[in-house]
Design a protein around this motif. Sequence first.
Motif, PDB file in Angstrom:
ATOM      1  N   LEU A  27       3.266  -8.140   6.505  1.00  0.00           N
ATOM      2  CA  LEU A  27       2.597  -7.055   6.535  1.00  0.00           C
ATOM      3  C   LEU A  27       1.487  -8.215   5.769  1.00  0.00           C
ATOM      4  CD1 LEU A  27       1.167  -4.839   4.532  1.00  0.00           C
ATOM      5  CD2 LEU A  27       2.601  -5.118   2.640  1.00  0.00           C
ATOM      6  N   ARG A  29      -2.270  -8.633   4.163  1.00  0.00           N
ATOM      7  CA  ARG A  29      -3.164  -8.310   3.079  1.00  0.00           C
ATOM      8  C   ARG A  29      -4.460  -8.968   2.516  1.00  0.00           C
ATOM      9  NH1 ARG A  29      -2.881  -5.929  -1.872  1.00  0.00           N
ATOM     10  NH2 ARG A  29      -3.892  -7.924  -2.532  1.00  0.00           N
ATOM     11  N   ARG A  55       3.990  -6.854  -4.190  1.00  0.00           N
ATOM     12  CA  ARG A  55       3.064  -6.106  -4.118  1.00  0.00           C
ATOM     13  C   ARG A  55       2.881  -5.710  -5.688  1.00  0.00           C
ATOM     14  NH1 ARG A  55       6.294  -3.737  -0.010  1.00  0.00           N
ATOM     15  NH2 ARG A  55       7.225  -2.698  -1.192  1.00  0.00           N
ATOM     16  N   ASN A  63      -4.619 -12.069  -2.282  1.00  0.00           N
ATOM     17  CA  ASN A  63      -3.824 -12.054  -1.255  1.00  0.00           C
ATOM     18  C   ASN A  63      -2.421 -11.749  -1.500  1.00  0.00           C
ATOM     19  OD1 ASN A  63      -6.176 -13.001   0.461  1.00  0.00           O
ATOM     20  ND2 ASN A  63      -6.027 -14.563  -0.872  1.00  0.00           N
ATOM     21  N   TYR A  65       1.814 -11.361   1.490  1.00  0.00           N
ATOM     22  CA  TYR A  65       2.149 -11.271   2.698  1.00  0.00           C
ATOM     23  C   TYR A  65       3.538 -10.906   2.660  1.00  0.00           C
ATOM     24  CZ  TYR A  65       4.244 -13.261   6.454  1.00  0.00           C
ATOM     25  OH  TYR A  65       5.528 -13.933   7.453  1.00  0.00           O
ATOM     26  N   GLY A 201      -9.813  -4.087  -2.130  1.00  0.00           N
ATOM     27  CA  GLY A 201      -8.366  -3.346  -2.439  1.00  0.00           C
ATOM     28  C   GLY A 201      -7.674  -2.968  -2.791  1.00  0.00           C
TER      29      GLY A 201
END
Length: 202
Positions: A27, A29, A55, A63, A65, A201
């Motif tokens: 993942l 983002r 998260r 950011n 990952y 986001g």
Amino acid sequence: MSSLASSYRGYADLAKAQAEGEDYRVLVRPVAASSIAVIAPHGGRIEQYTSDIARGVAGGDFNLYSFEGIRQSGNYSTLHLTSHRFDEPRCLELLSKCDYVVAIHGCGGDDQRVLLGGLDGPLKLAIREAMHGIGVDAQSEDHPFPATDPKNICNRGRRGIGVQLELTIGLRLHGPRDAICKAIRSVLMALPNADRGRGQGK
């Protein structure tokens, strides 16, 4: 104890032995305006709850990952690419654009503690104080995970320094995960330029 994962020299070896989409997923983002990355290189079923915590820390502002094990069993023994060999290209690409890196890991232990490592001394100490502020025991020295190797993934951002957090299984299973995420976020929000990504986001 020897495992298949301990034989990997880097991500290329792991990718030859395991199948993305079947054994693991990645993942990424990005938040273009943020210079902060929160990563979970041993997420999913490799080190339980590390993806969730990453998260929670990243929210919509930083950011994110996560390299996540999705096998039914044997995730740690087949997918735990040690931190100084973790060179997954999408992670390195993300970190190359970031000044601050926080890596979330899991370690053993029934007690509730955070073991802080990495080469970013000021950020490490700020996070330690934030943990103490919510009543969580945090050590920044004299533990087995100093994360001082320059090749450690937490130290591979633009400035060559970062922070690694090792959370015991006792803390990840039974500790105040939401409060931990909020405490780390509060530290990151106070960093220079941290607010550039705020609100994206979400």
